[in-house]
Design a protein around this motif. Structure first.
Motif, PDB file in Angstrom:
ATOM      1  N   GLY A  55      19.676  62.407  45.313  1.00  0.00           N
ATOM      2  CA  GLY A  55      19.266  63.762  45.677  1.00  0.00           C
ATOM      3  C   GLY A  55      19.976  64.815  44.843  1.00  0.00           C
ATOM      4  O   GLY A  55      19.359  65.778  44.389  1.00  0.00           O
ATOM      5  N   ASN A  56      21.254  64.622  44.606  1.00  0.00           N
ATOM      6  CA  ASN A  56      22.038  65.570  43.826  1.00  0.00           C
ATOM      7  C   ASN A  56      21.633  65.561  42.354  1.00  0.00           C
ATOM      8  O   ASN A  56      21.483  66.612  41.733  1.00  0.00           O
ATOM      9  CB  ASN A  56      23.529  65.233  43.953  1.00  0.00           C
ATOM     10  N   ASP A  57      21.460  64.368  41.782  1.00  0.00           N
ATOM     11  CA  ASP A  57      21.207  64.262  40.345  1.00  0.00           C
ATOM     12  C   ASP A  57      19.729  64.366  39.954  1.00  0.00           C
ATOM     13  O   ASP A  57      19.415  64.786  38.841  1.00  0.00           O
ATOM     14  CB  ASP A  57      21.756  62.934  39.812  1.00  0.00           C
ATOM     15  N   PHE A  58      18.826  63.969  40.849  1.00  0.00           N
ATOM     16  CA  PHE A  58      17.404  63.910  40.501  1.00  0.00           C
ATOM     17  C   PHE A  58      16.501  64.720  41.426  1.00  0.00           C
ATOM     18  O   PHE A  58      15.300  64.795  41.196  1.00  0.00           O
ATOM     19  CB  PHE A  58      16.924  62.451  40.497  1.00  0.00           C
ATOM     20  N   GLY A  59      17.052  65.280  42.485  1.00  0.00           N
ATOM     21  CA  GLY A  59      16.262  66.045  43.447  1.00  0.00           C
ATOM     22  C   GLY A  59      15.868  65.188  44.640  1.00  0.00           C
ATOM     23  O   GLY A  59      15.602  63.991  44.504  1.00  0.00           O
ATOM     24  N   PHE A  60      15.831  65.826  45.822  1.00  0.00           N
ATOM     25  CA  PHE A  60      15.544  65.107  47.060  1.00  0.00           C
ATOM     26  C   PHE A  60      14.204  64.382  47.009  1.00  0.00           C
ATOM     27  O   PHE A  60      14.052  63.292  47.558  1.00  0.00           O
ATOM     28  CB  PHE A  60      15.578  66.073  48.255  1.00  0.00           C
ATOM     29  N   GLU A  61      13.225  64.955  46.332  1.00  0.00           N
ATOM     30  CA  GLU A  61      11.892  64.347  46.273  1.00  0.00           C
ATOM     31  C   GLU A  61      11.902  62.994  45.553  1.00  0.00           C
ATOM     32  O   GLU A  61      10.952  62.227  45.633  1.00  0.00           O
ATOM     33  CB  GLU A  61      10.881  65.295  45.610  1.00  0.00           C
ATOM     34  N   ASN A  62      12.990  62.682  44.874  1.00  0.00           N
ATOM     35  CA  ASN A  62      13.095  61.411  44.138  1.00  0.00           C
ATOM     36  C   ASN A  62      14.031  60.395  44.793  1.00  0.00           C
ATOM     37  O   ASN A  62      14.309  59.354  44.208  1.00  0.00           O
ATOM     38  CB  ASN A  62      13.550  61.688  42.704  1.00  0.00           C
ATOM     39  N   THR A  63      14.500  60.686  46.012  1.00  0.00           N
ATOM     40  CA  THR A  63      15.462  59.781  46.656  1.00  0.00           C
ATOM     41  C   THR A  63      14.922  58.372  46.856  1.00  0.00           C
ATOM     42  O   THR A  63      15.680  57.407  46.758  1.00  0.00           O
ATOM     43  CB  THR A  63      15.932  60.337  48.020  1.00  0.00           C
ATOM     44  N   PHE A  64      13.631  58.237  47.110  1.00  0.00           N
ATOM     45  CA  PHE A  64      13.069  56.905  47.336  1.00  0.00           C
ATOM     46  C   PHE A  64      12.411  56.316  46.094  1.00  0.00           C
ATOM     47  O   PHE A  64      12.468  55.112  45.872  1.00  0.00           O
ATOM     48  CB  PHE A  64      12.079  56.927  48.506  1.00  0.00           C
ATOM     49  N   VAL A  65      11.806  57.151  45.254  1.00  0.00           N
ATOM     50  CA  VAL A  65      11.112  56.618  44.077  1.00  0.00           C
ATOM     51  C   VAL A  65      12.096  55.936  43.121  1.00  0.00           C
ATOM     52  O   VAL A  65      11.784  54.900  42.528  1.00  0.00           O
ATOM     53  CB  VAL A  65      10.266  57.702  43.368  1.00  0.00           C
ATOM     54  N   ARG A  66      13.298  56.483  42.988  1.00  0.00           N
ATOM     55  CA  ARG A  66      14.304  55.830  42.132  1.00  0.00           C
ATOM     56  C   ARG A  66      14.633  54.437  42.657  1.00  0.00           C
ATOM     57  O   ARG A  66      14.806  53.494  41.895  1.00  0.00           O
ATOM     58  CB  ARG A  66      15.583  56.676  42.058  1.00  0.00           C
ATOM     59  N   GLN A  67      14.719  54.309  43.973  1.00  0.00           N
ATOM     60  CA  GLN A  67      15.024  53.012  44.566  1.00  0.00           C
ATOM     61  C   GLN A  67      13.836  52.052  44.449  1.00  0.00           C
ATOM     62  O   GLN A  67      14.028  50.845  44.233  1.00  0.00           O
ATOM     63  CB  GLN A  67      15.435  53.184  46.028  1.00  0.00           C
ATOM     64  N   ALA A 123      25.374  57.100  50.493  1.00  0.00           N
ATOM     65  CA  ALA A 123      25.940  57.442  49.183  1.00  0.00           C
ATOM     66  C   ALA A 123      24.851  57.462  48.114  1.00  0.00           C
ATOM     67  O   ALA A 123      24.793  58.373  47.280  1.00  0.00           O
ATOM     68  CB  ALA A 123      27.041  56.451  48.811  1.00  0.00           C
ATOM     69  N   LEU A 124      23.975  56.474  48.145  1.00  0.00           N
ATOM     70  CA  LEU A 124      22.890  56.401  47.165  1.00  0.00           C
ATOM     71  C   LEU A 124      21.914  57.563  47.342  1.00  0.00           C
ATOM     72  O   LEU A 124      21.493  58.198  46.359  1.00  0.00           O
ATOM     73  CB  LEU A 124      22.161  55.056  47.301  1.00  0.00           C
ATOM     74  N   LEU A 125      21.571  57.875  48.585  1.00  0.00           N
ATOM     75  CA  LEU A 125      20.660  58.995  48.839  1.00  0.00           C
ATOM     76  C   LEU A 125      21.226  60.317  48.336  1.00  0.00           C
ATOM     77  O   LEU A 125      20.507  61.107  47.716  1.00  0.00           O
ATOM     78  CB  LEU A 125      20.377  59.121  50.338  1.00  0.00           C
TER      79      LEU A 125
END
Length: 190
Positions: free
Chosen positions: A91-103, A85-87
């Motif tokens: 990915g939807n709101d910030f782009g797939f390239e940011n899936t880990f940096v946000r975390q 759900a978090l991924l």
């Protein structure tokens, strides 16, 4: 495919692991010791990857939190690709390239160890997260294949499997994860 080819595949895999162990045995021990220092100082191990590397990240995390050989106190480890759900939200709101940096921005501190696994070394979501983790002051570790050496600038330690064949790289990565888990478990005691 015949029996001869099957034997060749196994020999190829074992030869890559042999070369890897020869080159990186000292660094593996050093990294395990650094992980133990971080954990004993209140840190945790944060892992991430995509596809097969995501499975390896989850596998290594479970070996640390659960057990490898011994029933002992859990070693704090989280896997950033484990929360679907978090991924998908990131990915939807910030782009797939940011899936880990946000975390990483949410969970990582200078006390932590951040492990990024990318067979190609080109996974932008892994690279961005390692870059941010390094800025935060976390210990950064990369697992990659021979074409992923460009990850070095984002990693305090980079393990490069001497192959460009994805299955052989991933086989070595999970062996590396197992060896690190075993050493960390032994060094942590109790």
């Amino acid at each position: 495919m015949d029996e001869k080819r099957i034997r060749e595949i196994f020999l190829e895999s074992s030869e890559i692991k042999r070369k890897f162990a020869e080159e990186f045995a000292g660094m593996i021990l050093e990294v395990a010791r650094r992980i133990v220092e971080k954990v004993k100082s209140g840190g945790k191990v944060i892992l991430m990857g995509n596809g097969g590397s995501a499975c390896d990240a989850q596998h290594i995390a479970l070996e640390l939190v659960g057990k490898f050989y011994k029933v002992r106190n859990p070693i704090p480890a989280i896997c950033l690709n484990a929360n679907g759900a978090l991924l998908t939200e990131i990915g939807n709101d910030f782009g797939f390239e940011n899936t880990f940096v946000r975390q990483i921005e949410a969970f990582a501190t200078e006390k932590d160890v951040v492990v990024g696994i990318s067979t190609s070394g080109k996974s932008q979501n892994v690279i961005r997260a390692l870059e941010r983790a390094k800025e935060i002051g976390a210990l950064t570790i990369g697992f990659t294949g021979e074409i992923g050496k460009s990850m070095k600038k984002y990693c305090d330690y980079l393990f490069v499997v001497p192959s460009s064949d994805t299955p052989r790289i991933q086989e070595t990565h999970i062996t590396l994860g197992h060896v690190l888990a075993q050493i960390v478990e032994e060094l942590m005691g109790g």
